[in-house]
Design a protein around this motif. Sequence first.
Motif, short mmCIF file in Angstrom:
data_model
loop_
_atom_site.label_atom_id
_atom_site.label_comp_id
_atom_site.label_asym_id
_atom_site.label_seq_id
_atom_site.Cartn_x
_atom_site.Cartn_y
_atom_site.Cartn_z
N ASP A 8 0.81 -1.20 0.00
CA ASP A 8 0.00 0.00 0.00
C ASP A 8 0.85 1.27 0.00
O ASP A 8 0.52 2.23 0.65
CB ASP A 8 -0.94 -0.01 1.21
N LEU A 9 1.95 1.26 -0.75
CA LEU A 9 2.79 2.45 -0.81
C LEU A 9 2.10 3.60 -1.52
O LEU A 9 2.52 4.74 -1.40
CB LEU A 9 4.11 2.12 -1.53
N GLU A 10 1.05 3.34 -2.26
CA GLU A 10 0.35 4.41 -2.95
C GLU A 10 -0.80 4.97 -2.13
O GLU A 10 -1.41 5.94 -2.51
CB GLU A 10 -0.16 3.91 -4.31
N ASN A 11 -1.14 4.36 -1.01
CA ASN A 11 -2.21 4.85 -0.16
C ASN A 11 -1.71 6.07 0.61
O ASN A 11 -0.83 5.96 1.44
CB ASN A 11 -2.65 3.74 0.81
N ARG A 12 -2.28 7.22 0.33
CA ARG A 12 -1.78 8.46 0.91
C ARG A 12 -1.86 8.48 2.45
O ARG A 12 -1.02 9.06 3.09
CB ARG A 12 -2.57 9.66 0.36
N ALA A 13 -2.86 7.84 3.04
CA ALA A 13 -2.97 7.83 4.50
C ALA A 13 -1.82 7.06 5.13
O ALA A 13 -1.36 7.38 6.21
CB ALA A 13 -4.30 7.21 4.92
N PHE A 14 -1.33 6.05 4.43
CA PHE A 14 -0.22 5.23 4.93
C PHE A 14 1.05 6.04 5.08
O PHE A 14 1.81 5.86 6.01
CB PHE A 14 0.01 4.05 3.99
N LEU A 15 1.29 6.95 4.15
CA LEU A 15 2.59 7.59 4.11
C LEU A 15 2.57 9.09 4.40
O LEU A 15 3.21 9.85 3.72
CB LEU A 15 3.27 7.31 2.77
N LYS A 16 1.83 9.53 5.37
CA LYS A 16 1.94 10.90 5.85
C LYS A 16 3.04 10.87 6.91
O LYS A 16 2.79 10.69 8.10
CB LYS A 16 0.63 11.39 6.45
N GLN A 44 8.07 8.48 10.36
CA GLN A 44 7.01 7.64 10.93
C GLN A 44 5.65 8.20 10.54
O GLN A 44 5.44 9.42 10.61
CB GLN A 44 7.14 7.62 12.45
N GLY A 45 4.74 7.31 10.14
CA GLY A 45 3.34 7.66 9.95
C GLY A 45 2.60 7.27 11.22
O GLY A 45 3.20 7.12 12.28
N ILE A 46 1.31 7.05 11.11
CA ILE A 46 0.54 6.64 12.29
C ILE A 46 1.00 5.28 12.79
O ILE A 46 1.29 5.11 13.96
CB ILE A 46 -0.97 6.63 11.98
N ARG A 47 1.09 4.31 11.88
CA ARG A 47 1.54 2.97 12.26
C ARG A 47 2.76 2.52 11.48
O ARG A 47 3.45 1.61 11.88
CB ARG A 47 0.41 1.95 12.04
N ASP A 48 2.99 3.11 10.35
CA ASP A 48 4.01 2.65 9.43
C ASP A 48 5.16 3.65 9.38
O ASP A 48 5.04 4.76 9.88
CB ASP A 48 3.40 2.46 8.04
N GLY A 49 6.25 3.24 8.76
CA GLY A 49 7.38 4.15 8.68
C GLY A 49 8.34 3.79 7.57
O GLY A 49 8.21 2.75 6.92
#
Length: 130
Positions: A8-16, A44-49
């Motif tokens: 999901d590298l294209e999901n904008r919510a993932f990579l803020k 770092q994003g919410i859960r991902d980084g």
Amino acid sequence: MKEVEAMDLENRAFLKLRPVQDAKLAQLVQPMLLPQEQVLQQYQGIRDGVVFTDRRLIAVNTQGVTGKKKMYAVLPYTRIQAYTLESAGVLDFDNEMQLWFSGLGCVTLEFLAGSDLFALSRLMDQAILR
């Protein structure tokens, strides 16, 4: 490309992404690092980084309700053909980096406004122009 899309590298919510200094994200990727490989920057994003080392980019996708399941995407700098950086604007509050990888295509990372785009540019230049 299926593996990257699954991450999901294209999901904008993932990579803020925002820059972080704590060692939690670096500790997650530490077992993957080669001898003498060093973490240079972490976001770092919410859960991902995303961790930028002196040799590669490692994206960490935390999955599931508990967050115990992790997926790691390793993107070596040697496969980068080009990159772009876009700064935040009046109505667009995020910075963006696009990386074109040979054999993979384009990966987009979005950073919160205020992230040091010039530091990212220097990091990319050092990595791919060696």
